[in-house]
Design an enzyme around this catalytic site. Structure first.
Site, PDB file in Angstrom:
ATOM      1  N   ASN A 184      -8.800   3.312  -6.026  1.00 35.11           N
ATOM      2  CA  ASN A 184      -8.699   2.010  -5.360  1.00 35.11           C
ATOM      3  C   ASN A 184      -9.983   1.217  -5.494  1.00 35.11           C
ATOM      4  OD1 ASN A 184      -6.496   2.677  -2.476  1.00 35.11           O
ATOM      5  ND2 ASN A 184      -6.101   2.564  -4.667  1.00 35.11           N
TER       6      ASN A 184
ATOM      7  N   CYS B   7      -6.584   3.499   5.806  1.00 33.86           N
ATOM      8  CA  CYS B   7      -6.078   3.941   4.503  1.00 33.86           C
ATOM      9  C   CYS B   7      -6.354   2.800   3.532  1.00 33.86           C
ATOM     10  CB  CYS B   7      -4.607   4.330   4.585  1.00 33.86           C
ATOM     11  SG  CYS B   7      -3.541   3.158   5.446  1.00 33.86           S
ATOM     12  N   SER B   8      -5.388   2.360   2.768  1.00 34.61           N
ATOM     13  CA  SER B   8      -5.617   1.224   1.866  1.00 34.61           C
ATOM     14  C   SER B   8      -5.430  -0.098   2.595  1.00 34.61           C
ATOM     15  CB  SER B   8      -4.667   1.305   0.668  1.00 34.61           C
ATOM     16  OG  SER B   8      -4.918   2.474  -0.088  1.00 34.61           O
TER      17      SER B   8
ATOM     18  N   ARG C  59       9.418  -0.981   4.099  1.00 37.56           N
ATOM     19  CA  ARG C  59       9.396   0.476   3.994  1.00 37.56           C
ATOM     20  C   ARG C  59      10.774   1.111   4.164  1.00 37.56           C
ATOM     21  NH1 ARG C  59       5.411  -0.146   1.479  1.00 37.56           N
ATOM     22  NH2 ARG C  59       3.271   0.112   2.231  1.00 37.56           N
TER      23      ARG C  59
END
Length: 396
Positions: A189, A275-276, A321
């Protein structure tokens, strides 16, 4: 959810019409969300005499200010402050309107940090133990966008330092920053413009939790394991479950939560997780921490508040999602369903610590996919309040 529905139709032409109707009504896309069952369901409920006033109150079940004040976040002695800086969602469109930040950090600093953190998701407080543990607290955010060249943001470093110094015991201890991604994914990333905190005064730990694609693959393999069960032969259930990787991910979530709990409860120090993007793995871990640390969230109403707070208000992408109202894409991933199983595992280990049972968890799991309520139809609080709340019922 592994259920199979059989429809018997008289001809292939009728079957084609049924398929077309199911596809158009169940997956109209984000521009036609009002076609979903939640909207006519609400209209029918109101027509039958359901009190609209109760409907309005149900949407207000989570009061961010009241919840933070319950924790003691807004006390005069608190190093934190409850703020309306995101009141019009201008700072971060996927964050709630009410957020908490260190008193020593200015609005100008927050805007600078928002331009440095991915999607503007700045470090903001999810929970504090209040004066009982010297205001030790849990913070969530997205990854910094330092990139491979190591671009710096002084305001971001100032923010994390302010979080570290917010608790008196943590001033001589490095701030725990749990990057929930595997180390290799975090570096990948970074090469793509993301990054992680290599700041002075921070202790960076990688959590090793797989991303949404890993969760989706694990879910599918668990489905295959269930479908392969047979009463007439020994089968390969245990091997199939182990090979799915589902419980490896679940275990990693709980392990990360335990690290944060130890930092807050034992050392009375603050912790930051991300997280990201800060809306999947981050929501899973933060809510597990809060369940373990605060008995309020282990009550029946508390669990509903926790879901509304850490998932709905903080921008977990339910529509994307779980493909609620649109065709599943590569971004489909049952993150929330996995979190419900995390909660189930906790209730199995500590059954007397919870006011609810697996029955409630199964009910929520069913309704999150039913499209009967507006609670899970959008990707953030802003979308929900603008497009859904006034025209659908809340699950709560």
């Amino acid at each position: 959810d592994f259920r199979c529905i059989t429809l018997l139709v008289p001809s292939s032409q009728d079957l084609a019409l049924v398929e077309e109707a199911v596809a158009s009504m169940s997956q109209p896309g984000p521009e036609y969300t009002q076609v979903l069952f939640a909207f006519p369901h609400a209209d029918a409920s109101w027509a039958s005499g359901v009190d609209r006033g109760l409907h309005v109150e149900a949407w207000k079940i989570y009061n961010a200010k009241a919840d933070y004040e319950r924790m003691g976040a807004n006390q005069a002695s608190s190093p934190w402050v409850v703020s309306e800086v995101n009141g019009n969602y201008g700072l971060c469109p996927t964050y709630p309107s009410c957020i908490v930040h260190p008193r020593s950090v200015s609005e100008a600093d927050l805007r600078s940090i928002a331009s440095f953190r991915k999607r503007g998701r700045i470090p903001t407080m999810s929970w504090t133990a209040g004066p009982a543990l010297d205001f030790a607290s849990l913070w969530r955010c997205s990854q910094p966008t330092e990139g491979i060249m190591g671009n710096a943001c002084n305001a971001d470093e100032k923010m994390l330092n302010a979080i570290r110094q917010g608790s008196s015991r943590s001033r001589d201890r490095e701030l725990l920053v749990v990057d929930l991604r595997p180390r290799t994914a975090a570096w990948a990333n970074k090469a793509g413009g993301g990054g992680f905190e290599s700041y002075s005064g921070c202790r960076l730990v990688f959590g090793g939790i797989d991303n949404v694609h890993g969760v989706r693959d694990g879910w599918r393999k668990m489905g295959q394991a269930v479908n392969s069960l047979s009463n007439s032969e020994v089968g390969s259930w245990f091997k199939d479950v182990a090979n799915s990787g589902w419980y490896d991910i679940l275990g990693a979530v709980i392990h990360c939560a335990s690290q944060v709990i130890e930092e807050i409860d034992t050392h009375r120090c603050n912790a930051v997780i991300h997280c990201s993007d800060g809306w999947d793995r981050t929501a899973q871990v933060s809510s597990v921490v809060m369940l373990c640390m605060d008995p309020h969230y282990r009550s029946l109403q508390g669990l509903l508040l926790l879901i509304q707070k850490e998932f709905c208000s903080f921008g977990h992408r339910f529509r994307t999602r779980l493909a609620n109202g649109e065709k599943a894409t590569s971004e489909y991933s049952p993150i929330f369903l996995q979190w419900l199983e995390c909660v189930y595992q906790l209730t199995q280990q500590f059954p007397t610590a919870f006011e609810f049972t697996s029955e409630l968890l199964l009910f929520v799991a069913k309704e999150v996919l039913s499209n009967r309520y507006g609670t899970f139809l959008t990707d953030c609080e802003k979308e929900r309040s603008e497009k859904v709340a006034s025209r659908t019922l809340s699950l709560w």
